[in-house]
Design a protein around this motif. Structure first.
Motif, PDB file in Angstrom:
ATOM      1  N   HIS A  91      18.372 -17.181 -36.174  1.00  0.00           N
ATOM      2  CA  HIS A  91      20.187 -17.856 -36.296  1.00  0.00           C
ATOM      3  C   HIS A  91      20.479 -16.543 -35.264  1.00  0.00           C
ATOM      4  O   HIS A  91      20.038 -15.351 -35.503  1.00  0.00           O
ATOM      5  N   ASP A 121      20.640 -12.827 -36.364  1.00  0.00           N
ATOM      6  CA  ASP A 121      19.381 -12.099 -37.361  1.00  0.00           C
ATOM      7  C   ASP A 121      18.999 -10.856 -37.101  1.00  0.00           C
ATOM      8  O   ASP A 121      18.219 -10.047 -38.044  1.00  0.00           O
ATOM      9  N   HIS A 149      11.174 -12.394 -39.389  1.00  0.00           N
ATOM     10  CA  HIS A 149      11.734 -12.388 -40.646  1.00  0.00           C
ATOM     11  C   HIS A 149      10.173 -12.078 -41.026  1.00  0.00           C
ATOM     12  O   HIS A 149       8.933 -12.282 -40.981  1.00  0.00           O
ATOM     13  N   HIS A 178      13.841 -19.353 -41.758  1.00  0.00           N
ATOM     14  CA  HIS A 178      13.191 -17.745 -41.170  1.00  0.00           C
ATOM     15  C   HIS A 178      11.536 -17.369 -41.896  1.00  0.00           C
ATOM     16  O   HIS A 178      10.731 -16.694 -41.116  1.00  0.00           O
TER      17      HIS A 178
HETATM   18 ZN   LIG Z   1      19.108 -16.167 -40.036  1.00  0.00          ZN
END
Ligand SMILES: [Zn+2]
Length: 216
Positions: free
Chosen positions: A22, A25, A112, A121
């Motif tokens: 997103h 992030d 992530h 993620h």
């Molecule tokens: Zn995120």
């Protein structure tokens, strides 16, 4: 503790792939490290990819990438996968990895953590590892309600200046997130302060990552 350095000539381009499910992030997870690398490797290039960035969130992602890495940004590449639904269109996300990301062959990848509580993620983390199998991958952490912070294994000590710059850029870029009670300067500084304490950083601040495979 001795510090390992990236085995890369600072005069040569360092190709870095930054992956975020997103908008915000990448900046929260590794923004300070990006500022640090951009200064240390003047010829670095940051391939910037956000998987869910539509409308205002795309505008914010583009602004943030510009603030963090300026002319060193390649992209940003903003996709419009639906927030929260990525595992359910996993084959489309995987196809994008194979067609658009695999050819990059970066020196270093930020993605992530595979143990992150957010389903989007975790999917991006898994696809990173199964697409890039002979690469240095550092998995970053994102603080959240779910309380999924763990015990990272790689620390990047940061100057206070880089930490303050990171937080300022985040607050200046992501106006749409400011209504969230956790989205404030103290959250971001607190996590970097804790990680700085854990690695005894001279500046007291650091970002931390998980690394599953590392060749010395
Ligand atoms: Zn995120």
């Amino acid at each position: 503790m001795i510090h390992l350095k990236l085995d890369s000539d600072a005069s040569q381009p360092l190709e870095v792939l930054c992956l975020g499910a997103h908008s915000d992030d990448i900046e929260i997870g590794c923004g300070g490290t990006i500022l640090h690398l951009a200064e240390r490797f003047p010829r670095s290039r940051f391939h910037w990819v956000v998987f869910s960035a539509a409308g205002v969130r795309e505008t914010e992602a583009r602004r943030a990438a510009e603030l963090f890495a300026g002319a060193k940004v390649k992209g940003p590449l903003c996709k419009t996968f639906q927030d929260g639904f990525m595992p359910y269109v996993g084959s489309d996300v995987k196809a994008f990895f194979e067609s658009d990301l695999k050819p990059i062959s970066p020196d270093l990848i930020f993605t992530h953590s595979g143990k992150d509580a957010h389903q989007d993620h975790r999917l991006i983390s898994e696809l990173t590892r199964n697409t890039f199998r002979d690469h240095l991958i550092l998995e970053y952490e994102i603080p959240k309600y779910d309380g999924d912070l763990g015990q990272p294994s790689v620390y990047v000590p940061l100057t206070q200046d880089d930490c303050q710059k990171k937080v300022r850029f985040i607050m200046d870029s992501f106006h749409s997130q400011r209504s969230k009670p956790w989205f404030e300067e103290s959250t971001f500084m607190a996590l970097m302060r804790l990680r700085g304490m854990e690695c005894n950083a001279p500046s007291r601040y650091a970002e931390a990552f998980y690394c599953r495979k590392l060749a010395l």
